[in-house]
Scaffold this active site. Structure first.
Site, PDB file in Angstrom:
ATOM      1  N   ILE A 179       0.866  -1.175   0.000  1.00  0.00           N
ATOM      2  CA  ILE A 179       0.000   0.000   0.000  1.00  0.00           C
ATOM      3  C   ILE A 179       0.902   1.224   0.000  1.00  0.00           C
ATOM      4  O   ILE A 179       1.811   1.333   0.828  1.00  0.00           O
ATOM      5  CB  ILE A 179      -0.909  -0.022   1.252  1.00  0.00           C
ATOM      6  CG1 ILE A 179      -1.813  -1.262   1.213  1.00  0.00           C
ATOM      7  CG2 ILE A 179      -1.726   1.254   1.348  1.00  0.00           C
ATOM      8  CD1 ILE A 179      -2.523  -1.550   2.503  1.00  0.00           C
TER       9      ILE A 179
ATOM     10  N   SER B 146       0.697   4.243   0.942  1.00  0.00           N
ATOM     11  CA  SER B 146       0.766   5.113   2.109  1.00  0.00           C
ATOM     12  C   SER B 146       1.495   4.496   3.304  1.00  0.00           C
ATOM     13  O   SER B 146       1.711   5.167   4.308  1.00  0.00           O
ATOM     14  CB  SER B 146      -0.650   5.512   2.544  1.00  0.00           C
ATOM     15  OG  SER B 146      -1.372   4.355   2.918  1.00  0.00           O
ATOM     16  N   CYS B 147       1.926   3.250   3.194  1.00  0.00           N
ATOM     17  CA  CYS B 147       2.580   2.549   4.296  1.00  0.00           C
ATOM     18  C   CYS B 147       4.042   2.995   4.438  1.00  0.00           C
ATOM     19  O   CYS B 147       4.791   3.014   3.465  1.00  0.00           O
ATOM     20  CB  CYS B 147       2.506   1.048   4.035  1.00  0.00           C
ATOM     21  SG  CYS B 147       3.478   0.044   5.147  1.00  0.00           S
ATOM     22  N   ASP B 148       4.448   3.342   5.652  1.00  0.00           N
ATOM     23  CA  ASP B 148       5.827   3.777   5.903  1.00  0.00           C
ATOM     24  C   ASP B 148       6.850   2.705   5.547  1.00  0.00           C
ATOM     25  O   ASP B 148       7.901   3.004   4.977  1.00  0.00           O
ATOM     26  CB  ASP B 148       6.012   4.168   7.377  1.00  0.00           C
ATOM     27  CG  ASP B 148       5.341   5.491   7.715  1.00  0.00           C
ATOM     28  OD1 ASP B 148       5.082   6.277   6.786  1.00  0.00           O
ATOM     29  OD2 ASP B 148       5.073   5.730   8.905  1.00  0.00           O
TER      30      ASP B 148
ATOM     31  N   ARG C 152       7.357   2.602   1.861  1.00  0.00           N
ATOM     32  CA  ARG C 152       8.192   3.716   1.402  1.00  0.00           C
ATOM     33  C   ARG C 152       9.669   3.434   1.653  1.00  0.00           C
ATOM     34  O   ARG C 152      10.514   3.704   0.810  1.00  0.00           O
ATOM     35  CB  ARG C 152       7.765   5.017   2.078  1.00  0.00           C
ATOM     36  CG  ARG C 152       6.477   5.584   1.496  1.00  0.00           C
ATOM     37  CD  ARG C 152       6.267   7.025   1.934  1.00  0.00           C
ATOM     38  NE  ARG C 152       5.708   7.128   3.255  1.00  0.00           N
ATOM     39  CZ  ARG C 152       4.420   7.321   3.515  1.00  0.00           C
ATOM     40  NH1 ARG C 152       3.561   7.423   2.525  1.00  0.00           N
ATOM     41  NH2 ARG C 152       3.992   7.421   4.745  1.00  0.00           N
TER      42      ARG C 152
END
Length: 119
Positions: free
Chosen positions: A10, A12-14, A17
């Protein structure tokens, strides 16, 4: 010839990233599959489960799992876990790295360094 690499997760997942930043910093070409937007099918999840085990794929520590009704969380077996992960992709631990069928779940720089020739 380079390997075909797909990273699933996903956007938006840290942790996602961090993993993608690591791949880019080490010049590893990859494609990204956002299973929140693109979905994930049972066949793919079954292949992953055969490779690493469904227990490793199911994120029981996350908010999505905790918010499930107790009836959904009790006595989970593989088929039930896979059905839940298809219905709620946020239940899949992130990232899932597919390197031509070799599956790695989660992100640790030292594990990724072992998978790729790092200069």
């Amino acid at each position: 010839m380079s390997a075909t690499i797909t990273i699933y997760g996903i956007k938006s997942c840290d942790t996602m990233r961090k993993a993608m930043k690591w791949l880019e910093a080490h010049s590893v070409a990859y494609s990204f599959h956002d299973y929140k937007k693109q979905g994930i099918d049972t066949v793919t999840l079954k292949q992953w489960a055969q490779n690493v085990g469904w227990e490793k794929l199911l994120n029981k520590a996350g908010t999505t799992f905790r918010k499930l009704p107790d009836s959904e969380k009790e006595n989970i077996d593989e088929s039930r876990a896979l059905a839940l992960m298809v219905a709620y992709p946020s239940l899949i631990k992130r990232p899932v790295l597919d390197r031509e069928g070799e599956i790695t779940v989660g992100f640790k720089p030292e594990v990724y360094a072992g998978l790729f020739v790092v200069n």
